[in-house]
Design an enzyme around this catalytic site. Structure first.
Site: not given
Ligand code: UGA
Length: 445
Positions: A258, A151, A16, A89, A202, A153, A261
């Site tokens: 994320c 954001l 981030v 955190t 958030k 990842e 948590k």
């Molecule tokens: C997530 C949020 O999408 C961001 O907006 C937020 O800023 C971030 O957490 C954070 O709190 O910092 P992230 O954890 O990087 O982002 O990843 P995501 O793309 O959201 O995926 C999260 C989980 O959902 C992964 O295990 C992914 O494989 C799964 N997922 C996502 C699915 O199983 N299907 C989908 O259609 C999308």
């Protein structure tokens, strides 16, 4: 205040902080990234980015070359006009969030900031952190604001440059507008609100997205039980504009640093305030149940005792495009299979997490060598393009379990392989949530 451009400081250079610092420099601001990790700061000064994040290396090197981005280890250099806290955190053993990094940063900032500076929380913090921050800063001449990041990842640079919205919470609209000035060159709506609401946005956004995925994964289990096809069901419901197509991919369960948590944080918030939040707790329980179901389904598709099997696994990171394995559903699969005695041949394009009993392989095909089953656990695009004929020649048994649904079923069938995918009824006969996980280890060899 003068009309000079504000000096921006970003405390913490994780995914981030580093993305924020490099992208703000890209938008034309003067930015100092401060991190206590000296080795990391020296590497960043050379343009070496320690994480896998699309486009970030270019952003950092352009920022360094332009002189708008620099990195420091000492808080002496943190005396900016706007200071963005991008600090971890972590969850404690007791399940609370550890705010000690934020507290330590605030206490050090107290001694260096000029009157009128704004301290902004950017990475996820528990709702109400602004009150602690004001106490730790203990300087009535400083202001605080909340500017949560959204954001993802793997696509963090893109998300920073093309946000759906920018949310800024502050007690005073003048403070919020000064923070909003950081983003004036982005064409995104800016929502100004109070501090508690901004902090809640958030956690609420992540909890809602997790709930959406828990629902989609539940529907994939319903499809398996009824003979439906999750792709067809999603196409049917997603075309309703009130539901939409985004975040509708079924998989092995959601994970990462994320969602687990933040959903737990939201549940804890409910408990603290004596509120029943059945949707939040069900979202978490549903994901746990889904991971159990995937584990059982993998064991059933293997059709023999795990203790007597070699399983090839493609993917260890929690999703594609990142080297992050925190709370990775892919690693959860690996750990469960390994704990049940299976030999695991693992390949991931970027990560080599250390798990007892797991052999890391040189490439995806090497992992398949003489394995009794191939499990695709992370949706790296190169896995979707793999030569299935080659995979079929290497495997000892012709079975592939694609938890992410990235393989072309026709190509898999043409190679003579049996494909199992979440949410596709025909290949799932006999697997039910009522079956106990861990007891059924398949039939004899
Ligand atoms: C997530 C949020 O999408 C961001 O907006 C937020 O800023 C971030 O957490 C954070 O709190 O910092 P992230 O954890 O990087 O982002 O990843 P995501 O793309 O959201 O995926 C999260 C989980 O959902 C992964 O295990 C992914 O494989 C799964 N997922 C996502 C699915 O199983 N299907 C989908 O259609 C999308």
């Amino acid at each position: 205040m003068t009309n000079r451009e504000p000096q921006i400081v970003v405390i913490g250079t994780g995914y981030v902080g580093l993305t924020t610092a490099a992208c703000l420099a890209h938008l034309g601001h003067d930015v100092v990234g401060v991190d206590v990790d000296e080795a990391k700061v020296w590497a960043l000064r050379r343009g070496e980015v320690p994480i896998v994040e699309a486009g970030l290396v270019g952003m950092v090197s352009r920022g360094l070359e332009s002189g708008r981005l620099r990195f420091e280890t000492s808080y002496e250099h943190a005396a900016g006009d706007v200071v963005l806290l991008c600090l971890p955190t972590p969850t404690t053993a007791a399940g609370d969030l550890d705010l000690s990094y934020i507290e330590s940063a605030a206490r050090q900032l107290r001694d260096v900031l000029e009157p009128g500076a704004i301290v902004v929380t950017k990475s996820t913090v528990p709702v109400g952190t602004h009150r602690d921050l004001l106490r730790w800063l203990d300087r009535p001449d400083l202001a605080v604001a909340s500017n949560p990041e959204f954001l993802r990842e793997g696509t963090a640079v893109h998300d920073f440059c093309h946000p759906d919205r920018v949310v800024i919470g502050a007690a005073d609209v003048g403070v919020a507008e000064r923070v909003a000035g950081l983003y004036r060159s982005l064409s995104a709506p800016i929502l100004i609100t109070d501090l508690a609401s901004a902090e809640l946005v958030k956690v609420a956004a992540n909890t809602f997205l997790a709930a959406k995925l828990s629902f989609v994964n539940e529907m994939s289990r319903v499809c398996e039980a009824t003979g439906g096809d999750i792709d067809e069901v999603i196409a049917g419901i997603a075309s309703d504009h009130r539901i939409g197509t985004a975040f509708m991919r079924p998989g092995p369960g959601w994970g990462g640093s994320c969602f687990p948590k933040d959903t737990r944080g939201m549940a804890a918030l409910g408990r603290q305030h004596g509120l029943e939040l059945p949707m939040v707790t069900a979202t978490i329980a549903s994901n746990d149940a889904h991971m159990d179901h995937i584990d059982l389904s993998i064991r059933t598709s293997l059709g023999r005792p795990l203790a007597d099997a070699t399983v090839a696994v493609w993917g260890a990171t929690f999703k594609a495009g990142t080297d992050d394995c925190r709370d990775s559903p892919a690693l959860a699969i690996v750990r469960r299979l390994a704990a049940a005695g299976a030999r695991i041949r693992l390949f991931d394009p970027v990560a080599r997490p250390s798990v007892a009993g797991v052999e890391h392989c040189g490439d995806a095909y090497d992992a398949c060598d003489n394995a009794d089953l191939l499990v695709i656990a992370t949706e790296w695009p190169e896995f979707g393009e793999a030569d299935m004929n080659k995979v079929a020649r290497l495997l000892a048994a012709p079975t592939v379990f694609d938890t992410r649904g990235i393989l072309d079923p026709a190509a898999v069938a043409a190679a003579g392989l049996i494909l199992h995918r979440p949410g596709h009824g025909a290949s799932w006969a006999g697997v039910s949530n009522r079956d106990a996980v861990g007891t059924g280890s398949g039939g004899p060899r």
